[in-house]
Write a protein that holds these residues in place. Structure first.
Motif, short mmCIF file in Angstrom:
data_model
loop_
_atom_site.label_atom_id
_atom_site.label_comp_id
_atom_site.label_asym_id
_atom_site.label_seq_id
_atom_site.Cartn_x
_atom_site.Cartn_y
_atom_site.Cartn_z
N CYS A 176 52.15 79.14 37.27
CA CYS A 176 53.26 78.47 36.85
C CYS A 176 53.26 77.29 37.26
O CYS A 176 52.98 76.84 38.53
CB CYS A 176 54.54 79.19 37.41
SG CYS A 176 56.04 78.34 36.48
N THR A 186 65.29 80.37 38.49
CA THR A 186 64.25 81.15 37.67
C THR A 186 64.59 81.36 36.44
O THR A 186 63.82 81.16 35.54
CB THR A 186 64.36 82.62 38.35
OG1 THR A 186 64.18 82.32 39.94
CG2 THR A 186 63.28 83.51 37.82
N CYS A 190 62.05 79.90 33.40
CA CYS A 190 61.36 80.86 32.93
C CYS A 190 61.43 80.62 31.25
O CYS A 190 60.62 80.98 30.46
CB CYS A 190 61.64 82.31 33.55
SG CYS A 190 60.77 82.71 35.00
N LEU A 213 58.91 87.54 28.24
CA LEU A 213 59.14 87.40 29.62
C LEU A 213 58.87 88.57 30.41
O LEU A 213 59.37 89.85 29.90
CB LEU A 213 60.49 87.01 29.77
CG LEU A 213 61.11 85.48 29.36
CD1 LEU A 213 62.51 85.39 29.74
CD2 LEU A 213 60.15 84.64 30.21
N PRO A 215 58.18 89.08 33.88
CA PRO A 215 57.98 88.73 35.21
C PRO A 215 57.14 89.56 36.21
O PRO A 215 57.40 90.88 36.23
CB PRO A 215 59.32 88.58 36.04
CG PRO A 215 60.30 88.52 34.91
CD PRO A 215 59.56 89.34 33.62
N CYS A 220 52.56 83.80 36.29
CA CYS A 220 53.75 83.00 35.45
C CYS A 220 54.62 84.31 34.79
O CYS A 220 53.99 85.16 34.49
CB CYS A 220 53.26 82.26 34.40
SG CYS A 220 54.48 81.48 33.22
N CYS A 221 55.86 83.81 34.60
CA CYS A 221 56.79 84.89 33.89
C CYS A 221 56.46 85.39 32.41
O CYS A 221 57.00 86.49 32.02
CB CYS A 221 58.09 84.63 33.96
SG CYS A 221 58.38 83.02 33.38
#
Length: 228
Positions: A176, A186, A190, A213, A215, A220-221
């Motif tokens: 990230c 977050t 994200c 997304l 996570p 990275c998310c």
């Protein structure tokens, strides 16, 4: 200056040489540009040595070169302008793994400006700016020899510091670029990442991958998955 990662690493590596580093520090401390003779005298080294290292620093983008007549005379007979050096105004940063806090700051600042002008929510403005950044970045890439856009996508993700890795029918992002911000904020960061990657897909015209997304520790998310 070339802002590629390789160029930034090369610029920083140029300072490993002790004399070169001392010359850079000397020039950076001066209020006015310095000549080769002045730099050589300050460090008590031969002029030829100072010239070599100063030109190397300029080649790497760490110093800027200017030409001035120190005598104040102009016109015929005034002589050739002297070659002088001053610290470059360009910021050069290298981080391992790659971090892009400059990009995050730019997106956040422009989003706040948009909020004042439009009245939209800060998050909506940030998401829109991130998506537009990705779209514009991808649209500027000529990938006529890459009709699917797959190679261009991997290259752009790599250039932005995401460290993309193919994994079965998906692409995972091993880094990230906004790591510290993502730990502290977050949801906001994200979502910004997601919108940026969606912009890349849109700009490249890639429709067989979708950004989600997902996570996962140490990644990275965002994860790109095939819609097949």
């Amino acid at each position: 200056m070339n802002d590629s990662r390789d160029a930034r690493i090369s610029a920083v590596a140029a300072l490993e040489e002790p004399t070169r580093r001392l010359l850079y520090d000397h020039v950076a401390r001066q209020a006015d540009p310095v000549t080769r003779d002045e730099a050589a005298a300050a460090l008590e080294i031969p002029r030829s040595t100072a010239a070599f290292h100063l030109d190397k620093l300029a080649e790497e983008g760490l110093l800027e070169v200017v030409f001035e007549r120190r005598t104040g005379r102009t016109g015929p007979g005034a002589g050739r302008p002297s070659k002088l050096y001053r610290r470059s105004s360009e910021y050069i940063g290298v981080s391992l793994p790659e971090r892009r806090y400059d990009l995050a700051g730019s997106l956040l600042a422009t989003a706040l400006e948009d909020v004042e002008a439009s009245g939209e929510t800060p998050r909506a403005a940030l998401d829109r700016r991130a998506r537009q950044f990705g779209t514009d970045l991808a649209a500027a890439v000529d990938h006529t020899s890459d009709p699917t856009g797959a190679r261009a996508l991997m290259r752009l993700l790599e250039e932005q510091g995401f460290e993309p890795r193919s994994q079965r029918d998906a692409i995972v992002l091993g880094n990230c670029p906004f790591h510290t911000l993502a730990r502290q904020h977050t949801d906001l960061v994200c979502e910004m990442n997601l919108c940026l990657v969606e912009g890349l897909l849109s700009g490249l015209g890639i429709t067989n991958l979708q950004a989600h997304l997902r996570p996962t520790p140490d990644y990275c998310c965002v994860r790109l998955e095939s819609d097949a």
